[in-house]
Design a protein around this motif. Structure first.
Motif, PDB file in Angstrom:
ATOM      1  N   VAL A 135      18.411   5.617 -12.942  1.00  0.00           N
ATOM      2  CA  VAL A 135      18.868   4.564 -11.851  1.00  0.00           C
ATOM      3  C   VAL A 135      20.095   5.278 -11.252  1.00  0.00           C
ATOM      4  CG1 VAL A 135      19.558   2.268 -11.103  1.00  0.00           C
ATOM      5  CG2 VAL A 135      17.758   2.732 -13.054  1.00  0.00           C
ATOM      6  N   TYR A 138      23.828   4.816  -9.671  1.00  0.00           N
ATOM      7  CA  TYR A 138      24.889   3.901  -9.575  1.00  0.00           C
ATOM      8  C   TYR A 138      25.934   4.603  -8.725  1.00  0.00           C
ATOM      9  CZ  TYR A 138      22.836   0.805 -13.144  1.00  0.00           C
ATOM     10  OH  TYR A 138      22.004  -0.063 -13.676  1.00  0.00           O
ATOM     11  N   ILE A 145      23.020   1.168  -6.717  1.00  0.00           N
ATOM     12  CA  ILE A 145      22.864   1.431  -5.245  1.00  0.00           C
ATOM     13  C   ILE A 145      21.588   0.660  -4.661  1.00  0.00           C
ATOM     14  CG2 ILE A 145      22.502   3.022  -3.520  1.00  0.00           C
ATOM     15  CD1 ILE A 145      24.493   4.816  -5.087  1.00  0.00           C
ATOM     16  N   ASP A 146      20.540   1.016  -5.386  1.00  0.00           N
ATOM     17  CA  ASP A 146      19.107   0.285  -5.248  1.00  0.00           C
ATOM     18  C   ASP A 146      18.918  -0.827  -6.183  1.00  0.00           C
ATOM     19  OD1 ASP A 146      16.811  -0.450  -3.941  1.00  0.00           O
ATOM     20  OD2 ASP A 146      15.621   1.556  -4.812  1.00  0.00           O
ATOM     21  N   LYS A 147      19.232  -2.146  -5.892  1.00  0.00           N
ATOM     22  CA  LYS A 147      18.927  -3.147  -6.589  1.00  0.00           C
ATOM     23  C   LYS A 147      17.575  -3.609  -7.120  1.00  0.00           C
ATOM     24  CE  LYS A 147      23.633  -5.182  -5.737  1.00  0.00           C
ATOM     25  NZ  LYS A 147      24.423  -4.132  -6.382  1.00  0.00           N
ATOM     26  N   LYS A 148      16.812  -2.932  -6.340  1.00  0.00           N
ATOM     27  CA  LYS A 148      15.281  -3.010  -6.689  1.00  0.00           C
ATOM     28  C   LYS A 148      14.756  -2.325  -7.709  1.00  0.00           C
ATOM     29  CE  LYS A 148      14.288  -3.427  -1.822  1.00  0.00           C
ATOM     30  NZ  LYS A 148      13.590  -2.911  -0.708  1.00  0.00           N
ATOM     31  N   THR A 149      15.218  -1.118  -8.293  1.00  0.00           N
ATOM     32  CA  THR A 149      14.930  -0.444  -9.401  1.00  0.00           C
ATOM     33  C   THR A 149      15.370  -0.745 -10.570  1.00  0.00           C
ATOM     34  OG1 THR A 149      16.606   1.041  -9.011  1.00  0.00           O
ATOM     35  CG2 THR A 149      14.271   1.726  -7.852  1.00  0.00           C
ATOM     36  N   PRO A 152      20.584  -6.329 -12.092  1.00  0.00           N
ATOM     37  CA  PRO A 152      21.422  -5.730 -11.111  1.00  0.00           C
ATOM     38  C   PRO A 152      22.743  -6.093 -10.945  1.00  0.00           C
ATOM     39  CG  PRO A 152      19.987  -7.422  -9.897  1.00  0.00           C
ATOM     40  CD  PRO A 152      19.414  -7.320 -11.209  1.00  0.00           C
ATOM     41  N   SER A 154      28.577   8.958  -7.060  1.00  0.00           N
ATOM     42  CA  SER A 154      27.314   8.722  -7.587  1.00  0.00           C
ATOM     43  C   SER A 154      27.091   8.983  -9.015  1.00  0.00           C
ATOM     44  CB  SER A 154      26.130   9.067  -6.965  1.00  0.00           C
ATOM     45  OG  SER A 154      26.281   8.853  -5.423  1.00  0.00           O
ATOM     46  N   TYR A 156      23.760   9.173 -11.988  1.00  0.00           N
ATOM     47  CA  TYR A 156      22.628   8.759 -12.409  1.00  0.00           C
ATOM     48  C   TYR A 156      22.583   8.551 -14.118  1.00  0.00           C
ATOM     49  CZ  TYR A 156      20.661  10.947  -8.376  1.00  0.00           C
ATOM     50  OH  TYR A 156      20.170  11.174  -7.104  1.00  0.00           O
TER      51      TYR A 156
END
Length: 176
Positions: free
Chosen positions: A34, A36, A66-70, A74, A94, A96
């Motif tokens: 993910v 972050y 960054i992408d709260k869906k994954t 969150p 960023s 990972y």
């Protein structure tokens, strides 16, 4: 009496084989990665989850997905990192974070200033992040469990079984 203890050791060894095989399979499964972002100082909510890597407890950064869906959860995370990485990361970088597939525990992290970052074609792909407590202990318990079946001397069989109990306890402590 020896026959009963031998049967007990074999029965528990079957259980230990299943437990260690499970932990080995989970660690060799692809890790979920993910993306972050390192955020500035924030007031932590009470429900902040702490994530640890490499047992370093002195330095940490706060990261936000960054992408709260994954993300399973969150929220804001406190990612504990090494001292060297702490001084290389800055606000807005960023990161990972690689999670285990079952309990979503952190197994590693990767950011652009790390030397191995350029050697990976796609940072979202899983990397094999192996450590002794996550790979070595399950393999040791698996070997000891199998040895209990193949050793015929009673004293050696019971000694292997007792060592196996110790290793399976430590395994569950690290991975439980």
């Amino acid at each position: 009496m020896e026959q009963n203890l031998t049967k007990l050791a074999k029965a528990f060894s079957i259980l230990f084989i299943c437990v260690s095989a499970y932990h080995s399979v989970v660690e060799f499964m692809p890790k979920q990665s993910v993306l972050y972002k390192v955020v500035q100082e924030v007031i932590l909510p009470e429900s902040t989850t702490k994530l640890t890597v490499n047992n370093e407890t002195f330095f940490s950064v706060f990261v936000e997905a960054i992408d709260k869906k994954t993300v399973v959860n969150p929220e804001l995370y406190q990612l504990k990192i090494t001292q060297e990485d702490y001084f290389k990361l800055s606000v807005g970088d960023s990161v990972y974070i690689y999670f285990s597939p079952y309990k979503h525990e952190v197994r590693g992290y990767l950011y652009a200033k790390m030397p191995q970052y350029n050697s990976i074609k796609n940072p979202l792909e899983s990397r094999y992040l192996l450590s002794f407590e996550h790979i070595g202990l399950p393999l040791i318990t698996l070997i000891l469990s199998l040895l209990v079946f193949f050793v015929s001397t009673f004293e050696v069989k019971i000694a292997l079984f007792l060592f196996n109990i110790i290793f399976i306890t430590v395994l569950q402590w690290f991975n439980g």
